[in-house]
Design an enzyme around this catalytic site. Sequence first.
Site, PDB file in Angstrom:
ATOM      1  N   LYS A  91      -0.704   7.004   4.377  1.00  0.00           N
ATOM      2  CA  LYS A  91      -1.701   7.235   5.404  1.00  0.00           C
ATOM      3  C   LYS A  91      -2.359   5.902   5.786  1.00  0.00           C
ATOM      4  CE  LYS A  91      -6.023   9.625   6.020  1.00  0.00           C
ATOM      5  NZ  LYS A  91      -6.992  10.634   5.655  1.00  0.00           N
ATOM      6  N   LYS A 134      -7.740   1.359   5.519  1.00  0.00           N
ATOM      7  CA  LYS A 134      -8.215  -0.009   5.400  1.00  0.00           C
ATOM      8  C   LYS A 134      -7.990  -0.553   3.997  1.00  0.00           C
ATOM      9  CE  LYS A 134     -12.295  -2.768   6.412  1.00  0.00           C
ATOM     10  NZ  LYS A 134     -13.677  -2.792   6.896  1.00  0.00           N
ATOM     11  N   LYS A 143     -11.723   9.498  -7.149  1.00  0.00           N
ATOM     12  CA  LYS A 143     -12.585   8.326  -7.084  1.00  0.00           C
ATOM     13  C   LYS A 143     -12.832   7.755  -8.475  1.00  0.00           C
ATOM     14  CE  LYS A 143     -14.716   9.643  -2.773  1.00  0.00           C
ATOM     15  NZ  LYS A 143     -15.872  10.247  -2.122  1.00  0.00           N
TER      16      LYS A 143
END
Length: 340
Positions: free
Chosen positions: A209, A212, A129
Amino acid sequence: MTTDATTKPTVRPSSLPVKPRIYSGIQPTGRPHLGNDLGAIRNYVALQDRYEAIYCIVDYHALTHVHDPEVLRRQTLEMAAALIALGLDPKRCTVFVQSDRPEVTELCWLFNTVTPVGWLQRTPTYKEKRANQPEDVNHGLLTYPVLQAADIALPKASLVPIGKDQAPHLELSREIVRAFNARYGETFPEPQAVYTEAPVVLGTDGQRKMSKSIGNTIEILAEPDVIRKQVMSMVTDTQRILRTDPGRPQVCNVCQLHRHFGKDYEEIWDGERAARTGCVDTKKLLVERIIAHYAPARAMYSELLADPAHLRAILNEGAERIRPIAEATMTEVRERMGLR
Ligand code: TRP
């Protein structure tokens, strides 16, 4: 999806042993896509009768990367509507929004004090992240797994249905609970992961994968035309150039997805191998099956979103059901830690 919803008894005879408690959290990403359903939601639905199931839409976690209040509110309601439309029955399980039970933030703080910083800095998801949003490395990203541990511990859940990608987080949850129990006495069960059986669902690019943020999704609750466009754009077996070339179902994402939409997928695969059918035929069949399969969910989703007050009432009731459980845990924890 909601097949036997009305035939199962909703009240448990008190003589039967209480079912083990499971807990899982899902990010409020708005309308879920096929990967969310096959990878997580279907599993939640299957588990709601075997366990005392609690499912939470984790809006506090989302604040580490969603900063628009309107977007957060809308996506939270959309996810709630979708979970119910896809088969979570608020009579048979508890669905609630994380911030409706703010006790979890207190437990998170208390857990912070038993959690070495090094554990959090080493977490692979934290490193990812930090790399993904270098302009916004907020402290919430670091403490994210502590809040997740608090989520699970607040209702003293012992089982956690998750995808494999969540394994490091669950390992940390176990360590945090263990550290708490070691310092203050046995208070929480060490939660166990229940891995979902669905393999990683690849996106329409056939490479990564379904996600969104990548934009390679099949939006199962969208208008049929949107689904049609997304499925027809799918990358299939890239080595199959001519319609007469034999197909390779094992590497074709369209063929793989057929597994989930009919028992006859082996026959479809045979047709591909023998070049009786082309990729376009197989895609068209998949589109129609996806549209048909999700038609009832799509209708229910629209209905739920058209009446936000009713949806809110369902979520409030879920949070109210958790209230006495949360209060009991917090009273015990405060006592053990010397706060009372
Ligand atoms: N981190 C999880 C995810 O991104 C969401 C989550 C938050 C969660 N709290 C949880 C999952 C507790 C399981 C249990 O998917």
